[in-house]
Structures are given as structure tokens and as C-alpha cells.
Design a protein around this motif. Sequence first.
Motif, short mmCIF file in Angstrom:
data_model
loop_
_atom_site.label_atom_id
_atom_site.label_comp_id
_atom_site.label_asym_id
_atom_site.label_seq_id
_atom_site.Cartn_x
_atom_site.Cartn_y
_atom_site.Cartn_z
N PRO B 360 1.04 -1.52 0.50
CA PRO B 360 -0.02 0.03 0.23
C PRO B 360 0.55 1.44 0.09
O PRO B 360 0.19 2.30 -0.13
CB PRO B 360 -1.12 -0.06 1.14
CG PRO B 360 -0.18 -0.96 1.80
CD PRO B 360 0.74 -1.86 1.06
N ASP B 361 2.12 1.29 0.34
CA ASP B 361 2.69 2.31 0.72
C ASP B 361 4.04 2.71 -0.50
O ASP B 361 4.55 3.23 -0.47
CB ASP B 361 3.83 2.41 2.35
CG ASP B 361 2.15 2.36 3.04
OD1 ASP B 361 1.48 3.06 2.74
OD2 ASP B 361 2.49 1.96 4.44
N MET B 362 3.82 1.78 -1.41
CA MET B 362 4.86 1.75 -2.76
C MET B 362 5.15 3.04 -2.61
O MET B 362 3.77 3.87 -3.19
CB MET B 362 4.41 0.68 -3.60
CG MET B 362 5.50 0.51 -4.28
SD MET B 362 5.26 -0.81 -5.66
CE MET B 362 6.67 -2.37 -4.82
N ARG B 363 5.87 3.79 -3.68
CA ARG B 363 5.76 5.28 -4.21
C ARG B 363 7.27 5.15 -5.47
O ARG B 363 8.42 4.21 -5.27
CB ARG B 363 6.36 6.23 -3.32
CG ARG B 363 7.22 5.95 -1.87
CD ARG B 363 6.99 7.09 -1.25
NE ARG B 363 8.07 6.56 -0.04
CZ ARG B 363 8.45 5.99 1.06
NH1 ARG B 363 6.80 5.05 1.00
NH2 ARG B 363 9.34 5.37 1.58
N LEU B 364 7.48 6.59 -6.31
CA LEU B 364 8.07 6.25 -6.87
C LEU B 364 9.47 6.75 -6.42
O LEU B 364 9.50 7.60 -5.71
CB LEU B 364 7.63 7.53 -8.07
CG LEU B 364 7.08 6.57 -9.40
CD1 LEU B 364 6.65 7.92 -10.09
CD2 LEU B 364 7.45 5.18 -10.19
N ALA B 365 10.68 5.70 -6.35
CA ALA B 365 11.48 6.88 -6.02
C ALA B 365 12.65 7.49 -6.88
O ALA B 365 13.68 8.11 -6.42
CB ALA B 365 12.52 5.55 -5.96
N VAL B 366 11.85 8.14 -8.09
CA VAL B 366 12.42 9.54 -9.27
C VAL B 366 11.00 9.88 -9.40
O VAL B 366 10.33 9.13 -9.61
CB VAL B 366 13.13 8.06 -9.87
CG1 VAL B 366 14.39 7.89 -9.80
CG2 VAL B 366 12.38 7.37 -11.37
N PRO B 367 11.26 11.02 -10.20
CA PRO B 367 10.21 11.85 -10.45
C PRO B 367 9.97 10.96 -11.45
O PRO B 367 10.94 10.13 -12.21
CB PRO B 367 11.05 13.23 -10.50
CG PRO B 367 12.49 12.86 -9.45
CD PRO B 367 12.60 11.46 -9.89
N VAL B 368 8.66 11.00 -12.18
CA VAL B 368 8.46 10.57 -12.69
C VAL B 368 8.76 10.53 -14.28
O VAL B 368 8.78 9.89 -15.31
CB VAL B 368 6.99 10.64 -12.99
CG1 VAL B 368 5.93 12.41 -12.74
CG2 VAL B 368 5.86 9.90 -13.67
N GLU B 369 9.17 12.21 -14.21
CA GLU B 369 9.67 12.63 -15.59
C GLU B 369 10.98 11.86 -15.76
O GLU B 369 11.63 12.15 -16.77
CB GLU B 369 9.78 14.15 -15.69
CG GLU B 369 8.53 15.21 -15.24
CD GLU B 369 8.23 14.68 -13.94
OE1 GLU B 369 9.24 15.22 -12.84
OE2 GLU B 369 7.25 15.43 -13.83
N LYS B 370 11.37 11.01 -14.98
CA LYS B 370 12.88 10.89 -15.06
C LYS B 370 12.55 9.37 -15.64
O LYS B 370 14.01 8.63 -16.64
CB LYS B 370 13.76 11.21 -13.99
CG LYS B 370 13.95 11.55 -13.44
CD LYS B 370 15.14 12.75 -13.87
CE LYS B 370 15.91 13.48 -13.15
NZ LYS B 370 16.26 14.95 -14.13
#
Lengths: 65, 389
Positions: B360-370
Amino acid sequence: MRIVADKDVCVGAGMCALTAHDLFEQSEEDGTVVLVVERPADDRLHLVRRVVDSCPSGAITLADD
Amino acid sequence: MTVQLPLEQVHPLAVPPALRDLQSRGVIHPVRTRVGHPAWLVTGYEEIRALIADPRLGRAHREPDKASRLGDWMLFSGPMGDFDTEHDDEARVRAQLQPHFAPGRMRALRPRVEALTTDLLDELERHGSPADLQEALAGPLPVLVICELLGVPYEDRDEFSKLSRAAGDILDPARSEQGLMELYEYGKRLVERKRDEAADDVISRMLQSGDLSDDEIAMHTMMLLFAGHETTVSQIGLGAACLLADPGQWRALHDDPSLVPSAVEEILRAPSLGGPGIPRYAREDLTVGEVTVRAGDLVILDIGAGNHDGAVFADPDRFDASRKDSPHLTFGFGARYCIGAQLARIELQAVFADLTRRFPDMRLAVPVEKLQRSPHSSTGVLLSLPVEW
């Protein structure tokens, strides 16, 4: 209104069963359309029209008789 | 003005700005393909949907050597098949393959797909945060599923996966040709093996049906693998990226799993930017919008453009996991509608139900633009998807 399903044209996409599973099923053998209800109630017609429009192969039509 | 393809993609998950510009001017546009050949690019939803199902267009060309090409890779960049018989040929192949994708078959496969997904997520959990979701899940799952379906032995799957990636390379024709040849050779060896040791899989069942030559079965095997593999790899990675780019939507799926089916349809629509497009050749003169397309002209159907047509999809650039009745064109339309659509839906539903439930707490580790999409792949597969939790 009567639903007409043409098995020869059907490509087994399953959109009809996905959209109105009480009116349409897919054959277990080849996935083509199986009509469950031929004459839908008037309040279901809007749904049937959506099925007609979303069928990729144009296998589902509505007849006036 | 003639536009040069490919259109420059500025954001990894958004349609190219140049496409928006084209769409504001009309539904069909003169373009030059990557290899400089003249063609028409169709960008309007209604026109794409009509043309993709229109028998006046085909994959074959009366004079293949003179036909415009999208590029110089092997599959789906130039004319295919016999001009005089293509529609009948396709109907025959369709009839041969369709029973193997019937609902009963797909239903039987669902628990296997779920088990394979669970195994990969168990492994992801053991690996711990951070991780590359593309490598840990999106890459391996579709290969495992297609191997299961076709009956490819476990020990061959890495090789199989490598060949499939090579075959799909749109920047390196030599690699693509080599990959396809080897896939076909592999398919032939597999068919021979299945002749001796039949099992419950598509190749064995095609053999038992008795109406196909070994060669045809090997060819079908190769096409099924090719069509079912990278497309799904791409969709899993891009779908996760879209959901993670808006943490509220990831969370919404976790809180309400009944959203998964609509989220999957949105995943099929939103990040599918169409790649190089679907090439078709006009079999006769026809009118599209205000343009006369001549027999033999290359007509490129830009599925990504259709899927982002504001006349059909409200706020088309917004990823909305709860979007209802989304008539996207990702599986095509008409007689060539994707035969593996149900399988793809099963895979994507299994993945996104499980992923959001367990992480449930997963998130991107880089900005999406990258995030970067591979220029070698027609589906623009993500090179990596760094996540943490």
C-alpha cells in the motif's frame, strides 16, 4: 426490439459479456457470442445499444421486429 | 505541411505535444516515416476505429517492393501477406487460434497467473525496498504466463525472453531478423518435442487437432509469443508508473479493490501512446476526412492518438483509475481484435490487485519525468521503474 448475434462475424472479443453479462455469454469452445436474452426489457435497451456500439466485429445488432 | 515521424515525446507518460497540435488541425495528416517514406497519419478516434475495421485496408500490398514502410524492422513495419488472399488467410488463422483463447481456457489459466504473480511479489518482498519493479515483476511475469500457455519448458524461458526482445527491436533490423529466425527455429524444435510428449498446452492441442502442419504451428507459436510478451511487459510497468505518479490512485485501489477492472482499462488506455502506429495499406482509393487516400498508400493508425482524443475521452491526459466505459483502441477493433485481450486483462488485473493490496505504501523512487521508455521497443517499454516502500 430483438437482439441479433451473428456467430459467423463474432471474433470472441467478449465485450458483450463484459458489458451486459446477464444478456450475453461466450461459448466455452471458441469464445463466440451466446445470446442469453433475445428480447431485452425496455429499460435494458440503452445497455444493448452500448454493446452494439462496442462490439469490435459488428456481430451484435438490434432488429425492430 | 508534411510532418516527420517519430514525433518527439517530451514526458514519458504523456502524448507528444506535436500530436496535440496535429489533432487540433484535423484527423488525417501527410507524414514522412522514420525511413523517409510518404504516408498518412490518422489521429482522430472515430476515423481510426472505422479504418482499423475497414476491409478496404489491409496489411498486404499489391507491389510490396514499392510500398512505403514505417521503418526497417521485421514485424509490422511494412507489407505482410498475400494481397489477393489476405482477408481469407487471416480469417483462417483466426479460426485456428481462437479456441485456444476461449473463456474456459482463460478461466483455467487465471489461478496459474495469480500464483505466478504471488511468487514474484513474494520475491520482491524478500528483496526489500528499494527495487526495480520493471525488472522484478513487469519483465518476468508475461514470459512466465506465455510459457505456461504455450508449454515452453521452464529452463528455456530466459532464452525465449531474450529472443523475443531481439525480435521486437525497431532500431536494429539485423538483430530483429536474427531474433525472429531463432524464435521460429526454437518453435519448430518445441513442436517436435511436443509431438513426443504431449501436455496440456496450446502447442500440444494444435498438434492434436491435426489440421495444422508443424511449420504453421511453429509460426503461430512465434507470433503468439511475440504478440503476447512485450506488450504486456510494457503495460505492467507503465500502469504501475501511472498509478504511482498519483499516490491517491494507488491508495484508492488498495482501499477499494473493486476499482481494479476500471483501473486496468485506464492502464490500457492512458500510457499506450501508440508507438510507431498500426500500418495499413489502402486496397483501393478511399476518402478519409477531407483527404483522398490512393490505393497502395500507407495509412498509419495512431492508436495512442485515438486513445487521447478529447472528443471521446473527457480530460484525456488525466489518468483516472475510476474512468467508466472507456472505449479505448488498445486491442484494436474489427476482425483483427487482439486475440489475447482476455489474457492481458487477467494478467493486469492479477498484478494490480495484488500489488496495491500487498504494497500500500509503494512510491516512485525517482521523479516521474525521469522514467525512460526504450526507443528500441515499439511499445515504449520502461527501461526501469525504481520504487520504494
